[in-house]
Design a protein around this motif. Sequence first.
Motif, PDB file in Angstrom:
ATOM      1  N   ALA A  97       3.589  54.757 -14.112  1.00 17.28           N
ATOM      2  CA  ALA A  97       2.995  54.354 -15.392  1.00 17.28           C
ATOM      3  C   ALA A  97       1.655  53.674 -15.139  1.00 17.28           C
ATOM      4  N   SER A  98       1.603  52.822 -14.089  1.00 16.53           N
ATOM      5  CA  SER A  98       0.342  52.132 -13.789  1.00 16.53           C
ATOM      6  C   SER A  98      -0.710  53.154 -13.410  1.00 16.53           C
TER       7      SER A  98
ATOM      8  N   GLN B 122      -7.691  42.100 -15.999  1.00 12.22           N
ATOM      9  CA  GLN B 122      -7.377  41.896 -17.419  1.00 12.22           C
ATOM     10  C   GLN B 122      -7.567  40.443 -17.850  1.00 12.22           C
ATOM     11  N   ALA B 123      -7.483  39.520 -16.859  1.00 12.03           N
ATOM     12  CA  ALA B 123      -7.657  38.101 -17.203  1.00 12.03           C
ATOM     13  C   ALA B 123      -9.128  37.759 -17.453  1.00 12.03           C
ATOM     14  N   ILE B 124     -10.012  38.637 -16.990  1.00  8.95           N
ATOM     15  CA  ILE B 124     -11.459  38.406 -17.173  1.00  8.95           C
ATOM     16  C   ILE B 124     -11.907  39.145 -18.430  1.00  8.95           C
ATOM     17  N   THR B 125     -12.346  38.408 -19.429  1.00 10.45           N
ATOM     18  CA  THR B 125     -12.694  39.090 -20.676  1.00 10.45           C
ATOM     19  C   THR B 125     -14.100  39.672 -20.629  1.00 10.45           C
ATOM     20  N   ASP B 126     -15.051  38.859 -20.195  1.00 13.70           N
ATOM     21  CA  ASP B 126     -16.429  39.337 -20.254  1.00 13.70           C
ATOM     22  C   ASP B 126     -16.882  39.777 -18.863  1.00 13.70           C
ATOM     23  N   ARG B 127     -17.416  38.827 -18.132  1.00 15.50           N
ATOM     24  CA  ARG B 127     -17.763  39.119 -16.739  1.00 15.50           C
ATOM     25  C   ARG B 127     -17.180  38.027 -15.871  1.00 15.50           C
TER      26      ARG B 127
ATOM     27  N   ARG C 121      -0.487  47.314 -24.009  1.00 19.10           N
ATOM     28  CA  ARG C 121      -1.346  46.908 -22.883  1.00 19.10           C
ATOM     29  C   ARG C 121      -0.482  46.461 -21.709  1.00 19.10           C
ATOM     30  N   GLY C 122       0.576  45.688 -22.028  1.00 16.09           N
ATOM     31  CA  GLY C 122       1.402  45.176 -20.926  1.00 16.09           C
ATOM     32  C   GLY C 122       2.874  45.305 -21.245  1.00 16.09           C
ATOM     33  N   THR C 123       3.663  45.624 -20.211  1.00 14.50           N
ATOM     34  CA  THR C 123       5.113  45.676 -20.415  1.00 14.50           C
ATOM     35  C   THR C 123       5.772  44.417 -19.852  1.00 14.50           C
ATOM     36  N   GLY C 124       5.019  43.661 -19.063  1.00 11.61           N
ATOM     37  CA  GLY C 124       5.585  42.450 -18.466  1.00 11.61           C
ATOM     38  C   GLY C 124       6.428  42.766 -17.242  1.00 11.61           C
TER      39      GLY C 124
END
Length: 409
Positions: free
Chosen positions: A150-151, A312-317, A362-365
């Motif tokens: 899946a990834s 994914q934890a980085i929103t912008d740059r 987006r995420g399944t955890g």
Amino acid sequence: MNQRDTLTSSTTWSDDMLWALSVTDNAVMLVDCAGHVTLANDATRALAERVHPGAGPEYLLTLLPKDVWTHACERGSWHGQITSATGLVLAIALHCEERGGTVRSFLTFDDLSARNGRERELQLRHDELQNTYRRLAGAQEQLLQSEKMASIGQLAAGVAHEINNPIGYVHSNLGTLQEYIGALFALVEAHEAALQSSDPQASREEVRAKRDRLDIDFIIGDLPKLLAESREGIERVTKIVHDLKDFSHAGRDEAMRPSDLHRGLESTLNIVWNDLKYKVRLEKHYGELPLVECHLSEINQVLMNLLINAGQAITDRGSIVINTGAENGEAWISIADSGCGIAPDALQRIFEPFYTTKPIGRGTGLGLAIAYSIIAKHNGRIEVTSQPGAGSAFRVVLPTVQPREAGAA
Ligand SMILES: Nc1ncnc2c1ncn2[C@@H]1O[C@H](COP(=O)(O)OP(=O)(O)OP(=O)(O)O)[C@@H](O)[C@H]1O
Ligand SMILES: [Mg+2]
């Protein structure tokens, strides 16, 4: 009749002894020289009832072959098995002792049929548990594999792009090469015509003019560059396909092999790169790493989950810093991001299956839960530090050599 009623008046029994005999599951009995039962505990009475409903403990004595008493008197004891008319199998131990001219006997009865029944029941339960365990292990394998697929599926667009890019310029280079070859053929033809010409001087001029027109000098300079670039493009595609193969390889039934974690990291970065490259500045500080005994494709899966989470934890740059090193028989890889960080109460839960703070779709955890189980299987650990608003660092620590089971080679 309670326990005390079965005692002869000549015998004194401590309360402790009587209590012990009344609570034990072992059937015990004392018999005097006249063959009378002087003590039989509750277990003996219950056993007699099972052997012959309504019978008392003395009934059990009738089951003993006659000659065993003489045998036990002479030798001190007799051990044997009998089967009752109702089909119960009893193991009996008879101890005899002569003291002051009289003989006393002590008997224990063990209901083997009940024990065998219990053992059979236990065996059945054990088999059931083992079956369930096997099914669970199979399901976990499948889950691991499908999560990985899946990834990869999620990354497919990025991987396709990474492949498309070099294929695109190799394709365009081939077009240019075709033009260059056309020009070179034209020049060869001009040379041949000149060779057969009766006026070499004029032909030489013609060839020179053609050479200038076809820009042959430029072609000669550009051709090696084009070829090198195309070769590099093909190699890049080959590498990505190879990395993907490396990655999707299940290989769980194979033994763990000494593997190069840096190679795993590079393959994984290759696959996730398209997802990261637009917003992430990547810093790599690779230390000296020995080969690490592992299933590399599984470790790649862990690294991929950590890298995707970091991205994914980085929103912008932001930045992702990868450090590696080894000490005290362990190798470690740390992946630190400058992303949103994790709140302390969430930090307790991130390894729980299905715990996610990401929107549906987006995420399944499952990423970290699976990473955790893979690393645990490798006898390693994952350490996390995080500061909300500042970023998180995940550190995977693996033993370089897997502990051998006791007794294994
Ligand atoms: N580097 C990180 N920075 C901030 N939060 C993180 C980071 N890594 C994990 N988390 C938090 O932990 C949660 C669980 O992560 P996990 O990888 O298990 O699942 P997911 O990323 O939400 O979904 P999946 O990995 O299945 O696509 C995430 O939803 C996120 O809240
Ligand atoms: Mg994840």
